[in-house]
Design a protein around this motif. Structure first.
Motif, PDB file in Angstrom:
ATOM      1  N   GLY A  10       0.830  -1.205   0.000  1.00  0.00           N
ATOM      2  CA  GLY A  10       0.000   0.000   0.000  1.00  0.00           C
ATOM      3  C   GLY A  10       0.852   1.238   0.000  1.00  0.00           C
ATOM      4  N   MET A  11       0.193   2.343   0.245  1.00  0.00           N
ATOM      5  CA  MET A  11       0.914   3.604   0.396  1.00  0.00           C
ATOM      6  C   MET A  11       0.088   4.400   1.405  1.00  0.00           C
ATOM      7  SD  MET A  11       1.016   6.937  -0.482  1.00  0.00           S
ATOM      8  CE  MET A  11       2.205   8.208  -0.752  1.00  0.00           C
ATOM      9  N   ASN A  40       9.487   5.596  -6.395  1.00  0.00           N
ATOM     10  CA  ASN A  40      10.586   4.647  -6.592  1.00  0.00           C
ATOM     11  C   ASN A  40      10.033   3.253  -6.262  1.00  0.00           C
ATOM     12  OD1 ASN A  40      13.109   3.557  -6.878  1.00  0.00           O
ATOM     13  ND2 ASN A  40      13.775   4.123  -4.809  1.00  0.00           N
ATOM     14  N   LYS A  41       9.216   2.742  -7.193  1.00  0.00           N
ATOM     15  CA  LYS A  41       8.453   1.523  -6.911  1.00  0.00           C
ATOM     16  C   LYS A  41       9.372   0.317  -6.729  1.00  0.00           C
ATOM     17  CE  LYS A  41       4.499   3.399  -9.311  1.00  0.00           C
ATOM     18  NZ  LYS A  41       3.772   3.548 -10.559  1.00  0.00           N
ATOM     19  N   VAL A  51       0.842  -5.044 -14.768  1.00  0.00           N
ATOM     20  CA  VAL A  51      -0.024  -4.366 -15.737  1.00  0.00           C
ATOM     21  C   VAL A  51      -0.178  -2.887 -15.383  1.00  0.00           C
ATOM     22  CG1 VAL A  51      -2.355  -4.296 -16.720  1.00  0.00           C
ATOM     23  CG2 VAL A  51      -1.264  -6.498 -16.284  1.00  0.00           C
ATOM     24  N   HIS A  52      -0.573  -2.589 -14.138  1.00  0.00           N
ATOM     25  CA  HIS A  52      -0.825  -1.186 -13.767  1.00  0.00           C
ATOM     26  C   HIS A  52       0.296  -0.562 -12.930  1.00  0.00           C
ATOM     27  CE1 HIS A  52      -4.783  -1.420 -15.472  1.00  0.00           C
ATOM     28  NE2 HIS A  52      -5.145  -2.412 -14.684  1.00  0.00           N
ATOM     29  N   LYS A  53       1.062  -1.421 -12.231  1.00  0.00           N
ATOM     30  CA  LYS A  53       2.180  -0.937 -11.395  1.00  0.00           C
ATOM     31  C   LYS A  53       1.693   0.027 -10.318  1.00  0.00           C
ATOM     32  CE  LYS A  53       5.371  -1.268 -15.344  1.00  0.00           C
ATOM     33  NZ  LYS A  53       4.406  -1.737 -16.351  1.00  0.00           N
ATOM     34  N   LYS A  54       0.498  -0.272  -9.761  1.00  0.00           N
ATOM     35  CA  LYS A  54      -0.082   0.623  -8.750  1.00  0.00           C
ATOM     36  C   LYS A  54      -0.403  -0.144  -7.477  1.00  0.00           C
ATOM     37  CE  LYS A  54      -2.153   3.745 -12.102  1.00  0.00           C
ATOM     38  NZ  LYS A  54      -3.173   4.714 -12.351  1.00  0.00           N
ATOM     39  N   VAL A  55      -0.548   0.600  -6.385  1.00  0.00           N
ATOM     40  CA  VAL A  55      -1.082   0.038  -5.150  1.00  0.00           C
ATOM     41  C   VAL A  55      -2.589   0.340  -5.143  1.00  0.00           C
ATOM     42  CG1 VAL A  55       1.056   0.298  -3.854  1.00  0.00           C
ATOM     43  CG2 VAL A  55      -0.611   2.164  -3.786  1.00  0.00           C
ATOM     44  N   PRO A  56      -3.377  -0.434  -4.431  1.00  0.00           N
ATOM     45  CA  PRO A  56      -2.999  -1.552  -3.570  1.00  0.00           C
ATOM     46  C   PRO A  56      -2.845  -2.861  -4.330  1.00  0.00           C
ATOM     47  CG  PRO A  56      -5.374  -1.186  -3.427  1.00  0.00           C
ATOM     48  CD  PRO A  56      -4.834  -0.117  -4.326  1.00  0.00           C
ATOM     49  N   VAL A  57      -1.998  -3.725  -3.732  1.00  0.00           N
ATOM     50  CA  VAL A  57      -1.914  -5.126  -4.175  1.00  0.00           C
ATOM     51  C   VAL A  57      -2.006  -5.972  -2.908  1.00  0.00           C
ATOM     52  CG1 VAL A  57      -0.491  -6.917  -5.230  1.00  0.00           C
ATOM     53  CG2 VAL A  57      -0.432  -4.607  -6.166  1.00  0.00           C
ATOM     54  N   LEU A  58      -2.854  -6.979  -2.956  1.00  0.00           N
ATOM     55  CA  LEU A  58      -2.930  -7.929  -1.847  1.00  0.00           C
ATOM     56  C   LEU A  58      -2.212  -9.197  -2.290  1.00  0.00           C
ATOM     57  CD1 LEU A  58      -4.468  -8.177   0.988  1.00  0.00           C
ATOM     58  CD2 LEU A  58      -5.934  -9.785  -0.235  1.00  0.00           C
ATOM     59  N   VAL A  59      -1.305  -9.664  -1.443  1.00  0.00           N
ATOM     60  CA  VAL A  59      -0.643 -10.933  -1.758  1.00  0.00           C
ATOM     61  C   VAL A  59      -1.138 -11.945  -0.729  1.00  0.00           C
ATOM     62  CG1 VAL A  59       1.558 -12.087  -2.194  1.00  0.00           C
ATOM     63  CG2 VAL A  59       1.380  -9.608  -2.542  1.00  0.00           C
ATOM     64  N   HIS A  60      -1.838 -12.969  -1.202  1.00  0.00           N
ATOM     65  CA  HIS A  60      -2.366 -13.997  -0.304  1.00  0.00           C
ATOM     66  C   HIS A  60      -1.774 -15.335  -0.711  1.00  0.00           C
ATOM     67  CE1 HIS A  60      -5.920 -16.571   1.246  1.00  0.00           C
ATOM     68  NE2 HIS A  60      -4.978 -16.453   2.161  1.00  0.00           N
ATOM     69  N   ALA A  61      -1.138 -15.978   0.239  1.00  0.00           N
ATOM     70  CA  ALA A  61      -0.500 -17.273  -0.014  1.00  0.00           C
ATOM     71  C   ALA A  61       0.428 -17.188  -1.222  1.00  0.00           C
ATOM     72  CB  ALA A  61      -1.575 -18.351  -0.221  1.00  0.00           C
ATOM     73  N   GLY A  62       1.106 -16.062  -1.351  1.00  0.00           N
ATOM     74  CA  GLY A  62       2.081 -15.892  -2.424  1.00  0.00           C
ATOM     75  C   GLY A  62       1.476 -15.441  -3.743  1.00  0.00           C
ATOM     76  N   LYS A  63       0.123 -15.324  -3.796  1.00  0.00           N
ATOM     77  CA  LYS A  63      -0.507 -14.947  -5.077  1.00  0.00           C
ATOM     78  C   LYS A  63      -0.990 -13.494  -5.021  1.00  0.00           C
ATOM     79  CE  LYS A  63      -3.165 -18.539  -4.672  1.00  0.00           C
ATOM     80  NZ  LYS A  63      -4.178 -19.570  -4.786  1.00  0.00           N
TER      81      LYS A  63
END
Ligand SMILES: N[C@@H](CCC(=O)N[C@@H](CS)C(=O)NCC(=O)O)C(=O)O
Length: 223
Positions: A10-11, A40-41, A51-63
């Motif tokens: 996140g940010m 500075n991603k 694809v978008h290089k944006k937050v948010p990203v959720l990583v669950h069980a490595g995915k």
């Protein structure tokens, strides 16, 4: 990484990251939070959201899962003990409709009011006010769009309650007035009064300063 680990990229000043934190907290999910520097991603963000290089990203069980509305639905389906989306299929479809409307129309136009100047800003202002008037008309029988407790739409719209007054202060443009949009204004108060919502909000003065600097940078680079 443990197989069932939950990590949020996140940010701190991102209203869309905050959506995910609200949903995880409501569900009682333990998560690790990683604050990204969007100037500075990290390689991790670029790999998780190529694809978008944006937050948010959720990583669950490595995915990794990107896009805040997609993540909210993933959270609701994965930890389904208490639903944030309505149970009824029609109500659920309506919630998705309004969430998409809010992101397509309100987010874009309010962003325009904040980042543009002159005629472009005026145009964005008219469109933002029209979109907000539409939100004002969404039936809300209780304190929240989700009923007596906050649900999916409250989480999706939530950023407006905190960010819009700050953007109004910075630009001098009033978008949500007590008289013009009383129902939305009342919902702002109801939403910000929820302890779980309040506890995750970034500090007001720090956010105000960040937004002022961000706007100045955008305006200077486009002139
Ligand atoms: N539609 C996306 C929008 C995500 C988005 O705009 N994130 C911003 C922060 S609020 C971002 O990462 N900006 C960095 C950039 O545009 O490079 C979502 O709902 O997740």
């Amino acid at each position: 990484m443990a197989t069932d680990q939950v990590t949020l990229l996140g940010m701190w000043a991102s209203p869309l990251s905050l959506r995910i934190e609200w949903a995880l907290k409501i569900k009682g999910i333990h998560y690790e939070y990683i604050d990204e520097d969007l100037d500075n991603k990290s390689q991790r963000l670029l790999t998780c959201n190529p694809v978008h290089k944006k937050v948010p990203v959720l990583v669950h069980a490595g995915k990794p899962i990107a896009e805040s509305l997609v993540i909210l639905e993933y959270i609701d389906e994965t930890w389904s003990h208490s639903r944030i989306l309505p149970e009824d299929p029609y109500e659920r479809a309506m919630a998705r409709f309004w969430a998409k409307f809010a992101d397509d129309k309100c987010w874009t136009t309010i962003h325009g009011v904040f980042t543009k100047t002159g005629q472009e800003q005026e145009n964005a202002k008219s469109e933002a006010i029209e979109s907000l008037k539409t939100l004002e008309k969404i039936p809300r029988e209780s304190k929240f769009f989700g009923g007596d407790a906050i649900g999916f739409l409250d989480i999706v719209f939530g950023w407006m309650a905190y960010w819009v007054p700050l953007l109004e202060e910075i630009t001098g443009i009033i978008l949500v007035g007590e008289d013009s949009l009383p129902s939305l204004k009342e919902w702002f108060k109801n939403f910000l009064d929820v302890p779980l919502v309040k506890e995750l909000l970034p500090p007001r003065e720090k956010l105000l300063h960040h937004l002022q600097t961000f706007r100045q940078k955008l305006i200077t680079s486009s002139s």
